[in-house]
Design a protein around this motif. Structure first.
Motif: not given
Length: 226
Positions: A133-159
């Motif tokens: 669910e974190l990865l799905s959120c990160g992907n959605k953030c990137f789709e919407e141009g929300k770079l930093y929340p997307g990066l944070e979502a991925y960082e939380k799962v060490n990806k």
């Protein structure tokens, strides 16, 4: 203070949720608030997520708000992703946290790219957010141009997000006129945006009166390849 200014002041404090103060002031003015006005502002407070102000105001006005109605508003806040309004209302009423409802609301926020709200909902429920669910959120953030929340979502799962996701994010940023964020997205992917995309971004920036980012887009476009 003349009557016109007093009326404007009264309206101002009502709109800020200070109904008890407004009721006292209206009595001093010799013009009590009507039942219709009181009910209208109480509904407005509830609709804005100010359940505590609605309850406090209703008590000052001698209006009873049934518990089932208040719980209905909490359900509404959760359904609409108003996580903080729901949590504050639950704490104010002193009732147990609806764990399942909070998790469901948090999951919905994450799917919509609302990372912080989603995390806070899971935290309030005392649960960890599943990796997928974190990865799905990160992907959605990137789709919407929300770079930093997307990066944070991925960082939380060490990806690390793929280059494709980062350039997708960059392209969305350029479409919205967010030059700096778009360039950073591309830099993180070790790729470069085309001149055409940068010029389109500059056009959007100038249309939105964002002169600084527009000028930067032009500078970068002059360096870019077609």
């Amino acid at each position: 203070m003349n009557d016109e200014k007093l009326t404007a002041y009264l309206k101002n404090i009502l709109e800020k949720g200070r109904m008890a103060e407004a009721i006292d002031l209206s009595k001093e003015m010799g013009a009590q608030l009507s039942e219709e006005e009181i009910n209208s502002y109480i509904f407005q407070y509830l609709d804005q997520g100010w359940l505590s102000k609605a309850v406090e105001g209703s008590k000052a006005a001698g209006v009873e708000l049934p518990d089932d109605m208040l719980f209905g508003w909490i359900d509404k806040y959760l359904e609409e992703g108003q996580i903080y309004s729901a949590i504050n209302a639950i704490k104010f009423l002193g009732v147990p946290l609806p764990k399942d409802s909070l998790i469901e609301a948090g999951r919905k926020c994450l799917l919509e790219g609302e990372l912080i709200k989603g995390l806070d909902a899971f935290k309030a429920a005392g649960e960890e957010v599943p990796e997928e669910e974190l990865l799905s959120c990160g992907n959605k953030c990137f789709e919407e141009g929300k770079l930093y929340p997307g990066l944070e979502a991925y960082e939380k799962v060490n990806k690390t997000p793929t280059d494709e996701l980062l350039t997708l994010c960059g392209d969305r940023c350029f479409e919205e006129g967010w030059t700096n964020r778009g360039l950073e997205s591309y830099e993180r992917s070790n790729m470069s945006p085309t001149k055409e995309k940068l010029l389109a971004c500059a056009s959007r920036c100038f249309m939105d009166k964002n002169q600084d980012e527009g000028r930067r887009a032009i500078v970068e476009a002059n360096k870019a390849r077609e």
